[in-house]
Design a protein around this motif. Structure first.
Motif, PDB file in Angstrom:
ATOM      1  N   GLU A   8     -31.577  -9.218  33.457  1.00 31.36           N
ATOM      2  CA  GLU A   8     -31.386  -7.757  33.319  1.00 31.36           C
ATOM      3  C   GLU A   8     -29.861  -7.524  33.783  1.00 31.36           C
ATOM      4  O   GLU A   8     -29.308  -6.677  32.841  1.00 31.36           O
ATOM      5  CB  GLU A   8     -32.318  -6.865  34.110  1.00 31.36           C
ATOM      6  N   PHE A   9     -29.441  -8.295  34.823  1.00 27.26           N
ATOM      7  CA  PHE A   9     -27.898  -7.933  35.064  1.00 27.26           C
ATOM      8  C   PHE A   9     -27.003  -8.533  33.880  1.00 27.26           C
ATOM      9  O   PHE A   9     -26.023  -7.513  33.584  1.00 27.26           O
ATOM     10  CB  PHE A   9     -27.594  -8.819  36.280  1.00 27.26           C
ATOM     11  N   VAL A  10     -27.148  -9.558  33.283  1.00 26.18           N
ATOM     12  CA  VAL A  10     -26.215 -10.129  32.289  1.00 26.18           C
ATOM     13  C   VAL A  10     -26.411  -8.872  30.976  1.00 26.18           C
ATOM     14  O   VAL A  10     -25.386  -8.551  30.506  1.00 26.18           O
ATOM     15  CB  VAL A  10     -26.455 -11.432  31.794  1.00 26.18           C
ATOM     16  N   LEU A  11     -27.689  -8.434  30.836  1.00 28.71           N
ATOM     17  CA  LEU A  11     -27.815  -7.750  29.613  1.00 28.71           C
ATOM     18  C   LEU A  11     -27.172  -6.442  29.943  1.00 28.71           C
ATOM     19  O   LEU A  11     -26.942  -5.749  28.955  1.00 28.71           O
ATOM     20  CB  LEU A  11     -29.272  -7.624  29.395  1.00 28.71           C
ATOM     21  N   SER A  12     -27.386  -5.773  30.970  1.00 32.84           N
ATOM     22  CA  SER A  12     -26.747  -4.577  31.343  1.00 32.84           C
ATOM     23  C   SER A  12     -25.283  -4.468  31.440  1.00 32.84           C
ATOM     24  O   SER A  12     -24.605  -3.651  30.659  1.00 32.84           O
ATOM     25  CB  SER A  12     -27.176  -4.144  32.865  1.00 32.84           C
ATOM     26  N   ARG A  13     -24.606  -5.788  31.403  1.00 30.76           N
ATOM     27  CA  ARG A  13     -23.192  -5.961  31.237  1.00 30.76           C
ATOM     28  C   ARG A  13     -22.821  -5.895  29.985  1.00 30.76           C
ATOM     29  O   ARG A  13     -21.805  -5.333  29.220  1.00 30.76           O
ATOM     30  CB  ARG A  13     -22.426  -7.097  32.034  1.00 30.76           C
ATOM     31  N   ILE A  14     -23.739  -6.680  28.970  1.00 34.48           N
ATOM     32  CA  ILE A  14     -23.417  -6.528  27.542  1.00 34.48           C
ATOM     33  C   ILE A  14     -23.640  -5.318  26.865  1.00 34.48           C
ATOM     34  O   ILE A  14     -22.673  -4.904  26.281  1.00 34.48           O
ATOM     35  CB  ILE A  14     -24.633  -7.569  26.974  1.00 34.48           C
ATOM     36  N   ARG A  15     -24.643  -4.473  27.316  1.00 23.88           N
ATOM     37  CA  ARG A  15     -24.824  -2.965  26.809  1.00 23.88           C
ATOM     38  C   ARG A  15     -23.337  -2.377  27.145  1.00 23.88           C
ATOM     39  O   ARG A  15     -23.106  -1.367  26.377  1.00 23.88           O
ATOM     40  CB  ARG A  15     -26.124  -2.505  27.303  1.00 23.88           C
ATOM     41  N   ASP A  16     -22.963  -2.458  28.555  1.00 23.16           N
ATOM     42  CA  ASP A  16     -21.945  -1.659  29.038  1.00 23.16           C
ATOM     43  C   ASP A  16     -20.584  -1.857  28.200  1.00 23.16           C
ATOM     44  O   ASP A  16     -19.864  -1.028  27.700  1.00 23.16           O
ATOM     45  CB  ASP A  16     -21.519  -1.945  30.412  1.00 23.16           C
ATOM     46  N   VAL A  17     -20.423  -3.093  27.903  1.00 24.23           N
ATOM     47  CA  VAL A  17     -19.125  -3.633  27.035  1.00 24.23           C
ATOM     48  C   VAL A  17     -19.243  -3.114  25.734  1.00 24.23           C
ATOM     49  O   VAL A  17     -18.158  -2.580  25.147  1.00 24.23           O
ATOM     50  CB  VAL A  17     -18.806  -5.149  27.128  1.00 24.23           C
ATOM     51  N   LEU A  18     -20.393  -3.449  24.915  1.00 24.85           N
ATOM     52  CA  LEU A  18     -20.652  -2.760  23.610  1.00 24.85           C
ATOM     53  C   LEU A  18     -20.526  -1.371  23.643  1.00 24.85           C
ATOM     54  O   LEU A  18     -19.876  -0.749  22.671  1.00 24.85           O
ATOM     55  CB  LEU A  18     -22.147  -3.189  23.266  1.00 24.85           C
ATOM     56  N   ARG A  19     -21.061  -0.472  24.488  1.00 24.92           N
ATOM     57  CA  ARG A  19     -20.538   0.984  24.449  1.00 24.92           C
ATOM     58  C   ARG A  19     -19.203   1.389  24.612  1.00 24.92           C
ATOM     59  O   ARG A  19     -18.522   2.040  24.052  1.00 24.92           O
ATOM     60  CB  ARG A  19     -21.455   1.701  25.827  1.00 24.92           C
ATOM     61  N   ILE A  20     -18.422   0.566  25.612  1.00 22.60           N
ATOM     62  CA  ILE A  20     -17.056   0.704  25.738  1.00 22.60           C
ATOM     63  C   ILE A  20     -16.414   0.350  24.431  1.00 22.60           C
ATOM     64  O   ILE A  20     -15.342   1.053  24.076  1.00 22.60           O
ATOM     65  CB  ILE A  20     -16.642  -0.215  26.689  1.00 22.60           C
ATOM     66  N   LEU A  21     -16.735  -0.601  23.661  1.00 24.86           N
ATOM     67  CA  LEU A  21     -16.049  -1.093  22.572  1.00 24.86           C
ATOM     68  C   LEU A  21     -16.533  -0.004  21.464  1.00 24.86           C
ATOM     69  O   LEU A  21     -15.329   0.287  20.471  1.00 24.86           O
ATOM     70  CB  LEU A  21     -16.585  -2.596  22.158  1.00 24.86           C
ATOM     71  N   ALA A  22     -17.737   0.485  21.432  1.00 24.15           N
ATOM     72  CA  ALA A  22     -17.889   1.601  20.599  1.00 24.15           C
ATOM     73  C   ALA A  22     -17.120   2.653  20.422  1.00 24.15           C
ATOM     74  O   ALA A  22     -16.391   3.301  19.607  1.00 24.15           O
ATOM     75  CB  ALA A  22     -19.444   1.866  20.237  1.00 24.15           C
ATOM     76  N   VAL A  23     -16.849   2.989  21.778  1.00 25.15           N
ATOM     77  CA  VAL A  23     -15.993   4.158  21.982  1.00 25.15           C
ATOM     78  C   VAL A  23     -14.402   3.802  21.561  1.00 25.15           C
ATOM     79  O   VAL A  23     -13.911   4.679  20.755  1.00 25.15           O
ATOM     80  CB  VAL A  23     -16.052   4.566  23.714  1.00 25.15           C
ATOM     81  N   ARG A  24     -14.096   2.857  21.820  1.00 21.36           N
ATOM     82  CA  ARG A  24     -12.807   2.364  21.327  1.00 21.36           C
ATOM     83  C   ARG A  24     -12.595   2.469  19.987  1.00 21.36           C
ATOM     84  O   ARG A  24     -11.681   2.785  19.516  1.00 21.36           O
ATOM     85  CB  ARG A  24     -12.320   0.896  22.150  1.00 21.36           C
ATOM     86  N   LEU A  25     -13.356   1.959  19.354  1.00 19.53           N
ATOM     87  CA  LEU A  25     -13.576   1.932  17.709  1.00 19.53           C
ATOM     88  C   LEU A  25     -13.395   3.400  17.219  1.00 19.53           C
ATOM     89  O   LEU A  25     -13.097   3.342  16.127  1.00 19.53           O
ATOM     90  CB  LEU A  25     -14.809   1.262  17.067  1.00 19.53           C
ATOM     91  N   CYS A  26     -13.634   4.286  17.804  1.00 20.17           N
ATOM     92  CA  CYS A  26     -13.509   5.714  17.494  1.00 20.17           C
ATOM     93  C   CYS A  26     -12.055   5.958  17.111  1.00 20.17           C
ATOM     94  O   CYS A  26     -11.665   7.085  16.582  1.00 20.17           O
ATOM     95  CB  CYS A  26     -14.131   6.827  18.380  1.00 20.17           C
TER      96      CYS A  26
END
Length: 371
Positions: A246-264
């Motif tokens: 869950e720790f690793v998956l939580s980091r994956i979700r965090d990075v994907l959210r950060i990336l999605a924001v930047r793609l805006c």
């Protein structure tokens, strides 16, 4: 030698001396300082050389080309000789007395692979990573605590690592220009068998005043490379270690959210270039049967490009919905971050007037930042 303090530096002539002296002036002798000059164009390299001449326990290394902070740390690790590695950014400092406190902990714990230390943010004055007075920690209990923490314990300098441990487990900083700490910390915490905790303030972080608005293709691809590396870190997590997964998956979700924001914020030509890399990296994950067998991805596999655009649409709908409900046409945003600048871009494209961005950070307080 007990400690090696690794300090990567790039064009930080104003701060490098204070960083190095925060180590040397503590009077702890059983250590070396390894300064890695990453092809600086200011006086940083010369200052490092002068320090290595003046102090026998200071080593100055020079990268031929600018390679980034992660690979510079790898260079420092390769030239270190201490039993434990301390990472120090060139514009941060170690707190006085911290090395003696750390020495006490590693001397009285049973061969810890990792020691978690307490650090403070200079701008917010918040103390992070503070737990009780236990000197030895159960790794998965610690992981569980940081999953639930309000801050993200992703900084490599908040962990002191045994050099033999990372060499034996082939742990190193990957070659990306953003988020290399996240990958390193995940590998360290999911590979460690024994962990200790050092009470008392150890590290002063002075970097939270920086505003990162880098939305280049290189940064976007780097974040996605980080996601892929985190996926492959899952393969090394033993079955049954649910909190570590869950720790690793939580980091994956965090990075994907950060990336999605930047793609805006990116231009259409950057988005086109990003799609090719996103498809390539998606295929790397989909080619591994392990992820599907363990249920980390569904049988359809991942499609990073499509998934991230879907997150963009969600963020767009969320942001516009909030403003529409308030029935306003002029907007101020808080706080100053990539998230807020992405919101600026979205709102202005849809006819709103964004008056500015505010922040209560000490380096920005009272300032209205141009949107």
């Amino acid at each position: 030698m007990l400690f090696s303090v690794i300090i990567p530096v790039f064009n930080d002539e104003k701060f490098i001396l204070s960083a190095v002296h925060s180590v040397l002036d503590q009077g702890f002798d059983d250590l070396q300082v390894v300064i890695v000059d990453d092809a600086s164009t200011d006086r940083s390299g010369r200052i490092a050389d002068d320090l290595s001449v003046k102090y026998d326990n200071v080593v100055a290394l020079h990268n031929e080309f600018n390679v980034g902070v992660g690979l510079s740390r790898n260079n420092g690790i390769a030239h270190s000789s201490g039993d434990y590695l301390i990472f120090l950014d060139s514009d941060d400092v170690l707190m006085d007395g911290g090395l003696f406190g750390l020495h006490e902990v590693v001397s009285n714990t049973n061969e810890a692979d990792v020691v978690s230390v307490v650090w403070m943010d200079e701008f917010t004055e918040e103390v992070n990573n503070a737990f009780d007075e236990r000197r030895e920690l159960v790794v998965d209990d610690y992981i569980d605590s940081i999953i639930q923490a309000e801050y993200k314990a992703n900084f490599c300098w908040s962990y002191i690592v045994k050099r033999r441990f990372i060499l034996e487990n082939d742990i190193y900083f990957i070659d990306i220009n953003v988020g290399e700490d996240v990958d390193f910390v995940v590998k360290v915490l999911t590979s460690a068998n024994k962990m200790a905790y050092c009470p008392g303030l150890f590290y002063l972080y002075r970097g939270s005043g920086r505003l990162s608005k880098d939305v280049s293709l290189g940064t976007s691809v780097g974040l996605l490379e980080l996601v892929v590396s985190l996926y492959f870190s899952l393969c090394g997590v033993g079955l049954g270690r649910n909190r570590a997964v869950e720790f690793v998956l939580s980091r994956i979700r965090d990075v994907l959210r950060i990336l999605a924001v930047r793609l805006c914020l990116v231009d259409d030509d950057v988005l086109i270039g990003f799609k090719a890399d996103a498809d390539r990296l998606s295929q790397r994950v989909n080619d591994s049967d392990t992820f599907k067998k363990r249920g980390y991805i569904d049988h359809h596999g991942v499609d990073f490009y499509t998934d991230l655009l879907g997150m963009d649409k969600y963020l767009l709908a969320l942001g516009l919905g909030c403003v529409d409900r308030m029935e306003v046409s002029k907007v101020y945003l808080f706080c100053a971050s990539v998230d807020s600048f992405s919101a600026v871009n979205i709102l202005m494209k849809h006819g709103y007037t964004v008056k500015g961005v505010f922040d209560n950070n000490k380096s920005l307080v009272g300032k209205e930042l141009c949107a």
